[in-house]
Design a protein around this motif. Structure first.
Motif, short mmCIF file in Angstrom:
data_model
loop_
_atom_site.label_atom_id
_atom_site.label_comp_id
_atom_site.label_asym_id
_atom_site.label_seq_id
_atom_site.Cartn_x
_atom_site.Cartn_y
_atom_site.Cartn_z
N LYS A 135 0.84 -1.20 0.00
CA LYS A 135 0.00 0.00 0.00
C LYS A 135 0.88 1.25 0.00
CE LYS A 135 -3.44 2.02 2.97
NZ LYS A 135 -3.89 1.99 4.34
N GLN A 136 1.93 1.22 0.82
CA GLN A 136 2.83 2.37 0.89
C GLN A 136 3.60 2.55 -0.41
OE1 GLN A 136 4.75 0.64 4.30
NE2 GLN A 136 3.93 2.19 5.70
N LEU A 137 4.06 1.43 -0.95
CA LEU A 137 4.82 1.50 -2.20
C LEU A 137 3.93 1.99 -3.34
CD1 LEU A 137 7.59 0.84 -3.51
CD2 LEU A 137 6.66 -1.43 -4.02
N SER A 138 2.70 1.46 -3.36
CA SER A 138 1.75 1.84 -4.40
C SER A 138 1.45 3.34 -4.33
CB SER A 138 0.47 1.01 -4.20
OG SER A 138 -0.57 1.52 -4.96
N ALA A 139 1.32 3.86 -3.11
CA ALA A 139 1.03 5.29 -2.94
C ALA A 139 2.21 6.11 -3.45
CB ALA A 139 0.76 5.60 -1.47
N ARG A 140 3.42 5.65 -3.19
CA ARG A 140 4.59 6.41 -3.64
C ARG A 140 4.74 6.36 -5.16
NH1 ARG A 140 9.63 9.00 -2.79
NH2 ARG A 140 8.89 9.41 -0.69
N LEU A 141 4.51 5.19 -5.75
CA LEU A 141 4.67 5.07 -7.21
C LEU A 141 3.62 5.88 -7.94
CD1 LEU A 141 6.13 3.65 -9.62
CD2 LEU A 141 4.38 1.85 -9.43
N GLY A 142 2.38 5.87 -7.41
CA GLY A 142 1.30 6.61 -8.08
C GLY A 142 1.16 6.16 -9.52
N ASP A 143 1.08 7.15 -10.44
CA ASP A 143 0.94 6.74 -11.84
C ASP A 143 2.25 6.90 -12.61
OD1 ASP A 143 1.03 9.43 -12.02
OD2 ASP A 143 -1.00 9.70 -12.82
N ALA A 144 3.35 6.96 -11.87
CA ALA A 144 4.65 7.05 -12.54
C ALA A 144 5.03 5.70 -13.12
CB ALA A 144 5.73 7.48 -11.54
N LEU B 111 5.87 -12.30 -5.57
CA LEU B 111 4.57 -12.27 -4.90
C LEU B 111 3.41 -12.59 -5.84
CD1 LEU B 111 3.68 -11.40 -2.07
CD2 LEU B 111 3.52 -9.07 -2.91
N ARG B 112 3.70 -12.59 -7.12
CA ARG B 112 2.60 -12.63 -8.08
C ARG B 112 1.68 -13.83 -7.88
NH1 ARG B 112 4.50 -12.17 -13.73
NH2 ARG B 112 3.93 -9.98 -13.85
N MET B 113 2.28 -15.00 -7.63
CA MET B 113 1.45 -16.21 -7.55
C MET B 113 0.51 -16.19 -6.35
SD MET B 113 3.57 -19.28 -9.27
CE MET B 113 4.07 -20.05 -7.84
N SER B 114 0.80 -15.34 -5.35
CA SER B 114 -0.06 -15.28 -4.17
C SER B 114 -1.38 -14.58 -4.48
CB SER B 114 0.65 -14.52 -3.05
OG SER B 114 0.66 -13.13 -3.36
N GLY B 115 -1.41 -13.78 -5.56
CA GLY B 115 -2.61 -13.01 -5.90
C GLY B 115 -2.65 -11.65 -5.22
N ILE B 116 -1.80 -11.43 -4.22
CA ILE B 116 -1.85 -10.17 -3.46
C ILE B 116 -1.45 -8.98 -4.33
CG2 ILE B 116 -0.81 -8.91 -1.51
CD1 ILE B 116 -0.77 -11.42 0.08
N LEU B 117 -0.51 -9.22 -5.23
CA LEU B 117 -0.07 -8.11 -6.10
C LEU B 117 -1.23 -7.55 -6.91
CD1 LEU B 117 2.64 -6.66 -6.71
CD2 LEU B 117 2.89 -8.20 -8.65
N ASP B 118 -2.18 -8.42 -7.28
CA ASP B 118 -3.33 -7.99 -8.10
C ASP B 118 -4.18 -6.94 -7.39
OD1 ASP B 118 -2.52 -9.85 -9.96
OD2 ASP B 118 -3.87 -11.41 -9.22
N GLU B 119 -4.05 -6.86 -6.08
CA GLU B 119 -4.84 -5.85 -5.34
C GLU B 119 -4.30 -4.44 -5.56
OE1 GLU B 119 -4.93 -7.13 -1.20
OE2 GLU B 119 -5.16 -9.23 -1.85
N TYR B 120 -3.14 -4.33 -6.21
CA TYR B 120 -2.49 -3.03 -6.42
C TYR B 120 -2.19 -2.87 -7.91
CZ TYR B 120 -2.15 -3.73 -1.48
OH TYR B 120 -2.48 -3.98 -0.17
N PRO B 121 -3.19 -2.38 -8.67
CA PRO B 121 -3.03 -2.36 -10.13
C PRO B 121 -1.80 -1.59 -10.60
CG PRO B 121 -5.31 -1.91 -9.51
CD PRO B 121 -4.53 -1.95 -8.24
N ASN B 122 -1.45 -0.50 -9.91
CA ASN B 122 -0.27 0.24 -10.41
C ASN B 122 1.02 -0.56 -10.18
OD1 ASN B 122 -0.17 0.74 -7.63
ND2 ASN B 122 0.67 2.81 -7.88
N LEU B 123 1.05 -1.39 -9.13
CA LEU B 123 2.24 -2.22 -8.92
C LEU B 123 2.29 -3.36 -9.93
CD1 LEU B 123 2.54 -2.39 -5.01
CD2 LEU B 123 3.65 -0.81 -6.60
N CYS B 124 1.11 -3.89 -10.26
CA CYS B 124 1.06 -4.93 -11.31
C CYS B 124 1.59 -4.38 -12.62
CB CYS B 124 -0.38 -5.37 -11.57
SG CYS B 124 -0.98 -6.53 -10.39
N ALA B 125 1.15 -3.16 -12.95
CA ALA B 125 1.59 -2.55 -14.22
C ALA B 125 3.09 -2.25 -14.16
CB ALA B 125 0.79 -1.27 -14.48
#
Ligand code: GTB
Length: 220
Positions: free
Chosen positions: A144-153, A174-188
């Motif tokens: 959540k913290q990383l996602s907030a920092r990355l934003g749409d960059a 982490l991808r196989m756990s499915g947790i990454l999918d909860e953070y679309p900007n991190l997936c991208a």
């Protein structure tokens, strides 16, 4: 001098790129440095010859002339310091990129590893049902913290750097756990890393260990 790295003779992931030689291969590909690979068995990793290179009996290692290194952070940093392409020239931007490398390895990766251990190694423990959600929550907090920092960059601090290489490598686990999918900007973000030609070459090279087929363009 052509560096030599070590990698699993048989990685438990069957060539999905999750073992840590992939990030070293990726760094070498980003800077255009050819390299050789010595494959080691689990038994050989614990024998004196390998322990002289890696005190903890692990892969990857990196040998270049008189220099022998272990720890992917140190190896990728060494590659980035000595060849152009992974760290900015500007001193402050360079320091920030290095900061992201440390953040990946010492702040983001530990809870991800802990989650893997809780799932795989502790799955049969009577306390696992209670512990697993706590560990998963620690991962979510960091994401959540990383996602907030990355934003749409596209990348964490300006242009792609060794910091992004390390962070994307850590998140891939982490991808196989499915947790990454909860953070679309991190997936991208991870997908952008995987789409880089250098990553693809690194992935194909480690995958070829399992298929026995050399990556396109490489002679064996
Ligand atoms: N901190 C060290 C670094 O960053 O270099 C950690 C190195 C490490 O954990 N190496 C692992 C190893 O050699 C391989 S990468 N393990 C053997 C041992 O300790 O005896 C970890 C890894 C292994 C397998 C998978 N997989 O199958 O999905 C993913 C990651």
């Amino acid at each position: 001098m052509i560096p030599t790295i070590t990698a699993f003779e048989r990685s438990p992931d069957g060539g999905k790129g999750l073992a840590r030689d992939t990030r070293v291969r990726w760094a070498l590909e980003e800077v255009g440095q050819p390299y050789e690979v010595r494959l080691v068995s689990f038994r050989a990793m614990k024998e004196p010859a390998h322990l002289a290179l890696h005190p903890f009996g692990q892969i990857p290692t990196y040998e270049e002339g008189d220099l022998a290194l272990f720890e992917t952070g140190a190896i990728v940093f060494h590659i980035a310091e000595h060849r152009a392409g992974l760290l900015p020239d500007d001193a402050n931007a360079r320091a920030r990129a290095i900061t992201w490398m440390f953040a990946a390895l010492s702040t983001v990766e530990p809870p991800i590893l802990e989650l893997g251990n809780a799932r795989v190694l502790e799955g049969d423990k009577p306390w696992n049902k209670e512990r697993l959600p706590l560990v998963a929550e620690r991962v979510r907090n960091r994401l959540k913290q990383l996602s907030a920092r990355l934003g749409d960059a596209d990348w964490l601090d300006g242009a792609f750097s060794a910091g992004d290489l390390m962070m994307a490598s850590v998140l891939l686990r982490l991808r196989m756990s499915g947790i990454l999918d909860e953070y679309p900007n991190l997936c991208a973000y991870v997908a952008r890393g995987e789409a880089r030609p250098a990553y693809k070459r690194a992935f194909d090279a480690q995958h070829a260990v399992f298929t026995g087929k050399p990556p396109a363009g490489e002679k064996k």
